[in-house]
Design an enzyme around this catalytic site. Sequence first.
Site, PDB file in Angstrom:
ATOM      1  N   SER A   1       4.914  -7.460 -15.099  1.00 23.84           N
ATOM      2  CA  SER A   1       3.979  -6.368 -14.849  1.00 23.84           C
ATOM      3  C   SER A   1       4.059  -5.383 -16.006  1.00 23.84           C
ATOM      4  O   SER A   1       5.100  -4.767 -16.235  1.00 23.84           O
ATOM      5  CB  SER A   1       4.327  -5.664 -13.542  1.00 23.84           C
ATOM      6  OG  SER A   1       3.734  -4.380 -13.540  1.00 23.84           O
TER       7      SER A   1
ATOM      8  N   HIS B   1       0.527  -9.581 -16.005  1.00 18.14           N
ATOM      9  CA  HIS B   1       0.074  -8.890 -14.792  1.00 18.14           C
ATOM     10  C   HIS B   1      -0.311  -7.458 -15.145  1.00 18.14           C
ATOM     11  O   HIS B   1       0.524  -6.664 -15.589  1.00 18.14           O
ATOM     12  CB  HIS B   1       1.189  -8.917 -13.743  1.00 18.14           C
ATOM     13  CG  HIS B   1       0.807  -8.349 -12.419  1.00 18.14           C
ATOM     14  ND1 HIS B   1       0.105  -9.070 -11.469  1.00 18.14           N
ATOM     15  CD2 HIS B   1       1.014  -7.122 -11.877  1.00 18.14           C
ATOM     16  CE1 HIS B   1      -0.089  -8.299 -10.399  1.00 18.14           C
ATOM     17  NE2 HIS B   1       0.450  -7.107 -10.625  1.00 18.14           N
TER      18      HIS B   1
ATOM     19  N   ASP C   1      -1.787  -3.943 -13.917  1.00 19.22           N
ATOM     20  CA  ASP C   1      -1.967  -3.120 -12.719  1.00 19.22           C
ATOM     21  C   ASP C   1      -2.941  -1.976 -12.969  1.00 19.22           C
ATOM     22  O   ASP C   1      -2.618  -1.010 -13.660  1.00 19.22           O
ATOM     23  CB  ASP C   1      -0.613  -2.546 -12.284  1.00 19.22           C
ATOM     24  CG  ASP C   1       0.310  -3.605 -11.709  1.00 19.22           C
ATOM     25  OD1 ASP C   1      -0.093  -4.253 -10.715  1.00 19.22           O
ATOM     26  OD2 ASP C   1       1.415  -3.794 -12.244  1.00 19.22           O
TER      27      ASP C   1
ATOM     28  N   MET D   1      -4.913   1.149 -11.495  1.00 20.71           N
ATOM     29  CA  MET D   1      -4.842   2.100 -10.370  1.00 20.71           C
ATOM     30  C   MET D   1      -5.798   3.261 -10.623  1.00 20.71           C
ATOM     31  O   MET D   1      -5.905   3.744 -11.752  1.00 20.71           O
ATOM     32  CB  MET D   1      -3.424   2.652 -10.235  1.00 20.71           C
ATOM     33  CG  MET D   1      -2.359   1.575 -10.107  1.00 20.71           C
ATOM     34  SD  MET D   1      -0.738   2.309  -9.812  1.00 20.71           S
ATOM     35  CE  MET D   1       0.313   0.861  -9.964  1.00 20.71           C
TER      36      MET D   1
ATOM     37  N   HIS E   1      -4.657  -6.934 -11.414  1.00 19.57           N
ATOM     38  CA  HIS E   1      -4.428  -6.491 -10.030  1.00 19.57           C
ATOM     39  C   HIS E   1      -5.121  -5.136  -9.847  1.00 19.57           C
ATOM     40  O   HIS E   1      -4.643  -4.121 -10.351  1.00 19.57           O
ATOM     41  CB  HIS E   1      -2.911  -6.400  -9.798  1.00 19.57           C
ATOM     42  CG  HIS E   1      -2.502  -5.853  -8.472  1.00 19.57           C
ATOM     43  ND1 HIS E   1      -1.211  -5.461  -8.189  1.00 19.57           N
ATOM     44  CD2 HIS E   1      -3.211  -5.627  -7.330  1.00 19.57           C
ATOM     45  CE1 HIS E   1      -1.134  -5.021  -6.946  1.00 19.57           C
ATOM     46  NE2 HIS E   1      -2.343  -5.096  -6.408  1.00 19.57           N
TER      47      HIS E   1
ATOM     48  N   MET F   1      -5.944  -1.993  -7.954  1.00 18.86           N
ATOM     49  CA  MET F   1      -5.589  -1.092  -6.848  1.00 18.86           C
ATOM     50  C   MET F   1      -6.581   0.063  -6.910  1.00 18.86           C
ATOM     51  O   MET F   1      -6.245   1.186  -7.290  1.00 18.86           O
ATOM     52  CB  MET F   1      -4.140  -0.617  -7.002  1.00 18.86           C
ATOM     53  CG  MET F   1      -3.127  -1.700  -6.634  1.00 18.86           C
ATOM     54  SD  MET F   1      -1.493  -1.416  -7.351  1.00 18.86           S
ATOM     55  CE  MET F   1      -1.730  -2.199  -8.942  1.00 18.86           C
TER      56      MET F   1
ATOM     57  N   MET G   1       2.005  -8.125  -1.235  1.00 22.35           N
ATOM     58  CA  MET G   1       2.787  -7.009  -1.792  1.00 22.35           C
ATOM     59  C   MET G   1       4.151  -6.957  -1.096  1.00 22.35           C
ATOM     60  O   MET G   1       4.236  -6.997   0.129  1.00 22.35           O
ATOM     61  CB  MET G   1       2.081  -5.673  -1.581  1.00 22.35           C
ATOM     62  CG  MET G   1       0.813  -5.461  -2.412  1.00 22.35           C
ATOM     63  SD  MET G   1       0.990  -5.648  -4.197  1.00 22.35           S
ATOM     64  CE  MET G   1       2.230  -4.409  -4.592  1.00 22.35           C
TER      65      MET G   1
ATOM     66  N   ASP H   1       4.600  -9.474  -5.295  1.00 17.06           N
ATOM     67  CA  ASP H   1       4.617  -8.381  -6.273  1.00 17.06           C
ATOM     68  C   ASP H   1       5.380  -7.176  -5.737  1.00 17.06           C
ATOM     69  O   ASP H   1       5.000  -6.605  -4.713  1.00 17.06           O
ATOM     70  CB  ASP H   1       3.155  -8.002  -6.583  1.00 17.06           C
ATOM     71  CG  ASP H   1       3.008  -6.902  -7.620  1.00 17.06           C
ATOM     72  OD1 ASP H   1       4.021  -6.485  -8.219  1.00 17.06           O
ATOM     73  OD2 ASP H   1       1.856  -6.465  -7.835  1.00 17.06           O
TER      74      ASP H   1
HETATM   75  C1  DX5 Z   1       3.065  -1.902  -7.867  1.00 17.13           C
HETATM   76  C2  DX5 Z   1       2.542  -2.923  -8.844  1.00 17.13           C
HETATM   77  C3  DX5 Z   1       3.571  -3.877  -9.295  1.00 17.13           C
HETATM   78  C4  DX5 Z   1       4.800  -3.242  -9.893  1.00 17.13           C
HETATM   79  C5  DX5 Z   1       5.884  -4.237 -10.087  1.00 17.13           C
HETATM   80  O1  DX5 Z   1       2.017  -1.193  -7.326  1.00 17.13           O
HETATM   81  O2  DX5 Z   1       1.488  -3.658  -8.271  1.00 17.13           O
HETATM   82  O3  DX5 Z   1       3.001  -4.857 -10.143  1.00 17.13           O
HETATM   83  O4  DX5 Z   1       4.525  -2.595 -11.074  1.00 17.13           O
HETATM   84  O5  DX5 Z   1       6.975  -3.601 -10.684  1.00 17.13           O
HETATM   85  P1  DX5 Z   1       8.457  -3.837 -10.177  1.00 17.13           P
HETATM   86  O6  DX5 Z   1       8.787  -5.256 -10.472  1.00 17.13           O
HETATM   87  O7  DX5 Z   1       9.253  -2.866 -10.985  1.00 17.13           O
HETATM   88  O8  DX5 Z   1       8.490  -3.542  -8.720  1.00 17.13           O
HETATM   89 ZN    ZN Z   2       0.764  -5.476  -9.324  1.00 16.13          ZN
END
Ligand code: DX5
Ligand code: ZN
Length: 216
Positions: A6, A31, A33, A35, A64, A66, A135, A173
């Site tokens: 990630s 990956h 993320d 947000m 991903h 969010m 998740m 994840d």
């Molecule tokens: C959380 C993200 C994850 C996160 C994973 O909202 O979707 O991808 O960054 O990071 P670790 O492995 O540190 O939990």
């Molecule tokens: Zn993620």
Amino acid sequence: MLIAPSLLSCDFSKFGKEIERMDLAGADYMHLDVMDGHFVPNITFGAPVIKYVRSFTDKVFDVHLMISEPLKYIDDFCDAGADIITFHVECDSHIEQTIDKIISRGVKAGLVIKPNTPASAVFPYLDKLSMVLVMTVEPGFGGQSFMADMLPKVKEIKEEINRRGLNVLIQADGGIGTGNIKACAEAGVDVAVAGTSVFKAPDPKKAIEEMKNLCK
Ligand code: DX5
Ligand code: ZN
């Protein structure tokens, strides 16, 4: 087990270089993320940033989302070079329309469930999906503790996938590292997202290798 570092845990001042570093370390997917500060209480980056870092690797860009209204932005993320787009079943967009939109762009569609959402929430859409993401922390931040009680949901989804004879990957994840990846594999996880455990490791290549070996 495929490993998807990630990039949330990377040094954003050298995002492209960090992707190259993960490529060399043996990452299977990148990956990413996204947000929006609305669906989750944190803001990261959007499609323009992904577009700029796309040229740093040929590996799979696993995006991903969010965000509250993914449907509005599917074209942007497809144009930016996403290979897989996963979005939350808890979002405000029409789920089936969003899946169809992603697939119509030649991109793989994935659906994500938060810890309080039951496995059955993805069942109506399973036939169209390439991946289901379970998740194992509340989405929003890296570095949280792994919720082992999410693994029965992985098993439940895996059973349903097998029962229907589908080819859908299961991704987990949040909080994954050497201490729990074997349990993930045993539950049926195919792709493990790992932020902190890879980026904070002294040697990310070793960390990825070790995680893969634990699943053999
Ligand atoms: C959380 C993200 C994850 C996160 C994973 O909202 O979707 O991808 O960054 O990071 P670790 O492995 O540190 O939990
Ligand atoms: Zn993620």
